[in-house]
Design a protein around this motif. Structure first.
Motif, mmCIF file in Angstrom:
data_model
loop_
_atom_site.group_PDB
_atom_site.id
_atom_site.type_symbol
_atom_site.label_atom_id
_atom_site.label_comp_id
_atom_site.label_asym_id
_atom_site.label_seq_id
_atom_site.Cartn_x
_atom_site.Cartn_y
_atom_site.Cartn_z
ATOM 1 N N TRP A 23 55.615 5.410 90.577
ATOM 2 C CA TRP A 23 55.381 6.486 91.535
ATOM 3 C C TRP A 23 55.397 7.838 90.829
ATOM 4 O O TRP A 23 54.566 8.688 91.093
ATOM 5 C CB TRP A 23 56.440 6.442 92.640
ATOM 6 C CG TRP A 23 56.219 7.459 93.706
ATOM 7 C CD1 TRP A 23 55.371 7.356 94.776
ATOM 8 C CD2 TRP A 23 56.853 8.738 93.820
ATOM 9 N NE1 TRP A 23 55.442 8.494 95.532
ATOM 10 C CE2 TRP A 23 56.338 9.357 94.975
ATOM 11 C CE3 TRP A 23 57.792 9.413 93.067
ATOM 12 C CZ2 TRP A 23 56.744 10.623 95.385
ATOM 13 C CZ3 TRP A 23 58.193 10.665 93.474
ATOM 14 C CH2 TRP A 23 57.661 11.259 94.617
ATOM 15 N N VAL A 24 56.358 8.037 89.925
ATOM 16 C CA VAL A 24 56.464 9.312 89.201
ATOM 17 C C VAL A 24 55.236 9.546 88.339
ATOM 18 O O VAL A 24 54.661 10.632 88.338
ATOM 19 C CB VAL A 24 57.757 9.348 88.353
ATOM 20 C CG1 VAL A 24 57.722 10.473 87.340
ATOM 21 C CG2 VAL A 24 58.970 9.495 89.240
ATOM 22 N N TYR A 25 54.812 8.529 87.598
ATOM 23 C CA TYR A 25 53.686 8.714 86.686
ATOM 24 C C TYR A 25 52.331 8.644 87.384
ATOM 25 O O TYR A 25 51.315 8.902 86.753
ATOM 26 C CB TYR A 25 53.755 7.708 85.544
ATOM 27 C CG TYR A 25 54.857 8.041 84.577
ATOM 28 C CD1 TYR A 25 54.811 9.212 83.837
ATOM 29 C CD2 TYR A 25 55.954 7.215 84.424
ATOM 30 C CE1 TYR A 25 55.832 9.543 82.970
ATOM 31 C CE2 TYR A 25 56.974 7.530 83.556
ATOM 32 C CZ TYR A 25 56.897 8.704 82.833
ATOM 33 O OH TYR A 25 57.904 9.030 81.975
ATOM 34 N N GLY A 26 52.313 8.322 88.661
ATOM 35 C CA GLY A 26 51.063 8.283 89.419
ATOM 36 C C GLY A 26 50.725 9.610 90.067
ATOM 37 O O GLY A 26 49.778 9.698 90.850
ATOM 38 N N ARG A 27 51.450 10.648 89.772
ATOM 39 C CA ARG A 27 51.233 11.970 90.370
ATOM 40 C C ARG A 27 51.776 13.034 89.422
ATOM 41 O O ARG A 27 52.528 12.729 88.516
ATOM 42 C CB ARG A 27 51.919 12.050 91.730
ATOM 43 C CG ARG A 27 53.421 11.891 91.674
ATOM 44 C CD ARG A 27 54.017 11.534 93.025
ATOM 45 N NE ARG A 27 53.590 10.198 93.429
ATOM 46 C CZ ARG A 27 52.808 9.964 94.476
ATOM 47 N NH1 ARG A 27 52.400 10.927 95.245
ATOM 48 N NH2 ARG A 27 52.441 8.735 94.779
ATOM 49 N N ILE A 77 52.275 18.674 96.550
ATOM 50 C CA ILE A 77 51.845 18.135 95.258
ATOM 51 C C ILE A 77 52.512 16.784 95.003
ATOM 52 O O ILE A 77 51.875 15.842 94.521
ATOM 53 C CB ILE A 77 52.154 19.126 94.120
ATOM 54 C CG1 ILE A 77 51.196 20.316 94.192
ATOM 55 C CG2 ILE A 77 52.075 18.460 92.756
ATOM 56 C CD1 ILE A 77 51.579 21.466 93.296
ATOM 57 N N LEU A 78 53.781 16.663 95.356
ATOM 58 C CA LEU A 78 54.502 15.415 95.129
ATOM 59 C C LEU A 78 54.013 14.285 96.031
ATOM 60 O O LEU A 78 53.872 13.149 95.596
ATOM 61 C CB LEU A 78 55.998 15.615 95.347
ATOM 62 C CG LEU A 78 56.720 16.444 94.295
ATOM 63 C CD1 LEU A 78 58.162 16.658 94.705
ATOM 64 C CD2 LEU A 78 56.636 15.775 92.949
ATOM 65 N N LEU A 120 51.287 22.940 85.077
ATOM 66 C CA LEU A 120 51.431 21.515 84.778
ATOM 67 C C LEU A 120 50.635 20.666 85.756
ATOM 68 O O LEU A 120 50.016 19.673 85.376
ATOM 69 C CB LEU A 120 52.900 21.102 84.831
ATOM 70 C CG LEU A 120 53.766 21.454 83.634
ATOM 71 C CD1 LEU A 120 55.224 21.092 83.925
ATOM 72 C CD2 LEU A 120 53.290 20.731 82.402
ATOM 73 N N THR A 121 50.651 21.045 87.013
ATOM 74 C CA THR A 121 49.903 20.309 88.020
ATOM 75 C C THR A 121 48.409 20.437 87.787
ATOM 76 O O THR A 121 47.662 19.461 87.906
ATOM 77 C CB THR A 121 50.257 20.824 89.427
ATOM 78 O OG1 THR A 121 51.654 20.637 89.632
ATOM 79 C CG2 THR A 121 49.487 20.097 90.494
ATOM 80 N N PRO A 126 44.809 12.110 86.309
ATOM 81 C CA PRO A 126 45.209 10.772 86.754
ATOM 82 C C PRO A 126 44.513 9.689 85.930
ATOM 83 O O PRO A 126 43.446 9.897 85.361
ATOM 84 C CB PRO A 126 44.745 10.742 88.208
ATOM 85 C CG PRO A 126 43.594 11.672 88.247
ATOM 86 C CD PRO A 126 43.908 12.753 87.243
ATOM 87 N N ASP A 127 45.122 8.532 85.870
ATOM 88 C CA ASP A 127 44.546 7.340 85.241
ATOM 89 C C ASP A 127 44.078 7.592 83.819
ATOM 90 O O ASP A 127 43.009 7.150 83.409
ATOM 91 C CB ASP A 127 43.379 6.801 86.070
ATOM 92 C CG ASP A 127 43.797 6.443 87.479
ATOM 93 O OD1 ASP A 127 44.976 6.065 87.642
ATOM 94 O OD2 ASP A 127 42.970 6.531 88.384
ATOM 95 N N GLN A 128 44.861 8.303 83.066
ATOM 96 C CA GLN A 128 44.509 8.568 81.678
ATOM 97 C C GLN A 128 45.177 7.524 80.798
ATOM 98 O O GLN A 128 46.342 7.194 80.987
ATOM 99 C CB GLN A 128 44.960 9.974 81.281
ATOM 100 C CG GLN A 128 44.495 10.391 79.923
ATOM 101 C CD GLN A 128 44.922 11.816 79.620
ATOM 102 O OE1 GLN A 128 45.759 12.381 80.318
ATOM 103 N NE2 GLN A 128 44.365 12.384 78.584
ATOM 104 N N ASP A 129 44.429 7.001 79.840
ATOM 105 C CA ASP A 129 44.997 6.014 78.933
ATOM 106 C C ASP A 129 46.095 6.659 78.103
ATOM 107 O O ASP A 129 45.998 7.835 77.751
ATOM 108 C CB ASP A 129 43.926 5.466 77.997
ATOM 109 C CG ASP A 129 42.900 4.625 78.733
ATOM 110 O OD1 ASP A 129 43.274 4.030 79.763
ATOM 111 O OD2 ASP A 129 41.744 4.568 78.284
#
Length: 176
Positions: A23-27, A77-78, A120-121, A126-129
């Motif tokens: 959840w944390v790394y998905g946003r 944002i969260l 930072l936002t 998102p979805d970066q390797d």
């Protein structure tokens, strides 16, 4: 029907930790957190005693409105990261506006937290390797430099002796 075996306490915490980590790394978690903390800090400084308060703001309303919007944007944002670009641009403008309206942006702490969180936002993708380390990239480059490792099985390997013979005679390989 399937029978499930009981899960131990350690395995359950690992599963819960993994769900929270996903959840944390998905946003843009830290950007939203910093923007929320910046707004909360600015609101906290507005409640300081009158000896500490430097500037309440225009009519006193904007001094409370902008930090409240900072907290709201940080929470948006969260919990709704799809519109993060709009929230981050609005967040940086409101954070900068708190300089004028709310105790110099919460004595600069709230302003800097809000701007840093918004930046930072804005920069979050998102979805970066995951990025490969320098050591891994060098290893991949060494593997690519080895002759015959990247050729298809149906293709013949390049003839290294003709290339060396062409270079020794001083004529390019294509001219031979």
């Amino acid at each position: 029907m399937e029978s499930r075996e009981p899960v131990s306490g350690h395995e359950l915490t690992v599963v819960q930790q993994d769900a929270f980590t996903r959840w944390v790394y998905g946003r843009p978690f830290f950007g939203g957190l910093w923007l929320t903390l910046g707004g909360a800090w600015t609101l906290l400084t507005m409640k300081a005693s009158m000896k500490v308060v430097l500037h309440v703001g225009m009519q006193g309303v904007a001094g409370y409105l902008l930090p409240t919007l900072m907290v709201l944007l940080g929470l948006l944002i969260l919990f709704s990261p799809d519109q993060r670009l709009f929230y981050s641009i609005t967040g940086v403008l409101i954070s900068l506006g708190s300089w004028v309206t709310s105790n110099m942006g919460g004595f600069m702490v709230g302003l800097l937290l809000g701007v840093a969180g918004s930046v930072l936002t804005f920069g979050w993708l998102p979805d970066q390797d995951p990025r490969a380390s320098r050591h891994e990239r060098r290893g991949q480059a060494r593997e690519a430099e080895r002759p015959g490792t990247d050729t298809d099985p149906g293709q013949p390997a390049p003839a290294a002796d003709t290339a060396q013979a062409g270079m020794a005679s001083g004529t390019p390989q294509a001219a031979q």
